[in-house]
Design a protein around this motif. Sequence first.
Motif, short mmCIF file in Angstrom:
data_model
loop_
_atom_site.label_atom_id
_atom_site.label_comp_id
_atom_site.label_asym_id
_atom_site.label_seq_id
_atom_site.Cartn_x
_atom_site.Cartn_y
_atom_site.Cartn_z
N GLY A 1 0.81 -1.20 0.00
CA GLY A 1 0.00 0.00 0.00
C GLY A 1 0.85 1.26 0.00
N VAL A 2 0.27 2.32 -0.52
CA VAL A 2 0.92 3.62 -0.51
C VAL A 2 0.01 4.64 0.15
CG1 VAL A 2 1.98 5.43 -1.87
CG2 VAL A 2 2.21 3.06 -2.59
N HIS A 3 -1.18 4.85 -0.42
CA HIS A 3 -2.13 5.80 0.13
C HIS A 3 -3.48 5.11 0.26
CE1 HIS A 3 0.49 9.30 -0.36
NE2 HIS A 3 0.80 8.82 -1.55
N ASP A 4 -4.23 5.51 1.24
CA ASP A 4 -5.60 5.04 1.39
C ASP A 4 -6.52 6.25 1.27
OD1 ASP A 4 -5.00 2.32 1.91
OD2 ASP A 4 -4.42 2.86 3.95
N VAL A 5 -7.15 6.42 0.11
CA VAL A 5 -8.04 7.54 -0.15
C VAL A 5 -9.24 7.02 -0.93
CG1 VAL A 5 -6.17 9.22 -0.23
CG2 VAL A 5 -6.90 8.12 -2.33
N THR A 6 -10.24 7.86 -1.01
CA THR A 6 -11.42 7.50 -1.80
C THR A 6 -11.08 7.57 -3.28
OG1 THR A 6 -12.86 8.36 -0.08
CG2 THR A 6 -13.81 8.06 -2.28
N ILE A 7 -11.35 6.49 -3.99
CA ILE A 7 -11.02 6.41 -5.41
C ILE A 7 -12.30 6.40 -6.23
CG2 ILE A 7 -9.93 4.99 -7.19
CD1 ILE A 7 -8.07 3.89 -5.06
N SER A 8 -12.44 7.37 -7.11
CA SER A 8 -13.62 7.41 -7.97
C SER A 8 -13.35 6.76 -9.33
CB SER A 8 -14.08 8.86 -8.18
OG SER A 8 -13.06 9.62 -8.81
N SER A 9 -12.09 6.63 -9.68
CA SER A 9 -11.72 5.97 -10.94
C SER A 9 -10.31 5.41 -10.77
CB SER A 9 -11.77 6.94 -12.12
OG SER A 9 -10.96 8.07 -11.88
N GLU A 10 -10.02 4.33 -11.47
CA GLU A 10 -8.72 3.69 -11.28
C GLU A 10 -8.32 2.95 -12.54
OE1 GLU A 10 -7.45 1.65 -7.48
OE2 GLU A 10 -7.64 -0.11 -8.77
N CYS A 11 -7.02 2.90 -12.83
CA CYS A 11 -6.51 2.06 -13.90
C CYS A 11 -5.24 1.38 -13.40
CB CYS A 11 -6.25 2.85 -15.18
SG CYS A 11 -4.93 4.07 -15.05
N VAL A 12 -4.95 0.24 -13.97
CA VAL A 12 -3.80 -0.56 -13.56
C VAL A 12 -2.80 -0.64 -14.70
CG1 VAL A 12 -3.00 -2.84 -12.82
CG2 VAL A 12 -5.15 -1.92 -11.93
N LEU A 13 -1.58 -0.20 -14.41
CA LEU A 13 -0.48 -0.29 -15.37
C LEU A 13 0.43 -1.44 -14.97
CD1 LEU A 13 -1.33 2.72 -15.80
CD2 LEU A 13 1.07 3.18 -16.24
N LEU A 14 0.92 -2.16 -15.97
CA LEU A 14 1.90 -3.21 -15.74
C LEU A 14 3.11 -2.92 -16.60
CD1 LEU A 14 2.24 -5.92 -14.15
CD2 LEU A 14 1.65 -7.07 -16.28
N ILE A 15 4.28 -2.82 -15.97
CA ILE A 15 5.50 -2.42 -16.69
C ILE A 15 6.53 -3.54 -16.62
CG2 ILE A 15 7.37 -0.73 -16.80
CD1 ILE A 15 5.45 1.24 -15.39
N GLY A 16 6.99 -3.98 -17.78
CA GLY A 16 8.05 -4.98 -17.87
C GLY A 16 9.35 -4.35 -18.31
N GLY A 17 10.45 -5.01 -18.03
CA GLY A 17 11.76 -4.46 -18.31
C GLY A 17 12.27 -4.75 -19.71
N ASP A 18 13.60 -4.85 -19.83
CA ASP A 18 14.26 -5.00 -21.12
C ASP A 18 13.81 -6.28 -21.83
OD1 ASP A 18 15.54 -2.77 -20.22
OD2 ASP A 18 17.47 -3.74 -19.86
#
Length: 383
Positions: free
Chosen positions: A2-19
């Motif tokens: 976790g980083v922040h706990d706030v009310t989220i009205s919209s969300e997207c998930v990014l997935l980042i791969g390396g070389d």
Amino acid sequence: MGVHDVTISSECVLLIGGDTYPGHFEELFARGDIKPIFGDLLQELRSADLTIVNIECPLTDCDVPIKKNGPCLRAHPNCVKGLSEAGIDAVTLANNHIGDYGGTGVEQTLDALKEAGVRSFGAGKGVREAGQVAVFELGGLRLGLLGMAENEFSVAGSESWGANPIDLIQHVRLLSELRASSQPLDHLVILLHGGNELYPYPSPWLQRLCRFLIEQGATAVICQHSHVAGTYELYDGGLIVYGQGDFVFGYDTRSHGREGFLVKLALSNHPKLMRFELVPYLRIDRGVRRMMAGEQSRFEQDIGTRNKVLESKDLLHEYWRTFAISQQHRYLSSLMGQSRVVRSLVHRLRLSDQWYRRYDVCGSLNYIRCESHREALVTLLEM
């Protein structure tokens, strides 16, 4: 994690791969037969709202490499089929190999990706085009992706093809334009190709640079290029990753690290990072596989131990000095223009300390350290 706990009205998930270098699995990529390569990570790649990797070579049939030190990599343009089949939506081309086959290689890469419907950023014709931010509308959010690379052989010139070079003056100008836009970004994620190969920590300069980018408004800065799983830190509400390790790559896993991880970011209407997760994997002969429970537990302990080094400026500098000393022969022999035979002989006979002690390196140090001298030296060497 976790980083922040706030009310989220919209969300997207990014997935980042390396070389990612398709050349070792060229036939499979060209056929779109990617299950043997990505294995049990395929579902992870395909399920994210946006999946991004670094393509560490031009996708070209050009067979005329540029003159450089180090290997020149390439893969056939048909390899884009494998990228699409794997669920990869976008790629950064800001790296030290995208220019290995000149402007032709870069242009063919961009054309092949565009035809396959895979977005690209971080390279183009001229620094202005190469430095453009790729903007995505996801889950009611405006997300910007920016790729930048250290100034090696692949970077773009004012009008020449290549990767977007690290240039803080241009970066600050870009941010000013983005802030003045009628449609500002909700998040900016930077993929930075830099760092020292096989070194799992940032140099003091790289840490300062990445922290500065976060201070300037980036939500996350993900460093690639080091070929080993590195470290990460939370800084000023953002995430900095110093090395993901190779993803799908052709080099022997004994010479580069076997461990790596995907970075999963959850972004929302909140201006800071919501949540992030590391998805660790092992590189194997036929591709990659997700770590099993015991392997993942050990990996998390190891990366946690490495992360503690980032908390101490003195300790990070000590590690950096130790690494720099270990590279003494490589750098000094190249700087002094020694032939490959002489370099090999001095190194094998362990004569580096005695050999280089004879030279007065003060002049060389000043030429490299002083910005004005360094600019003149680089101009001369490029000519």
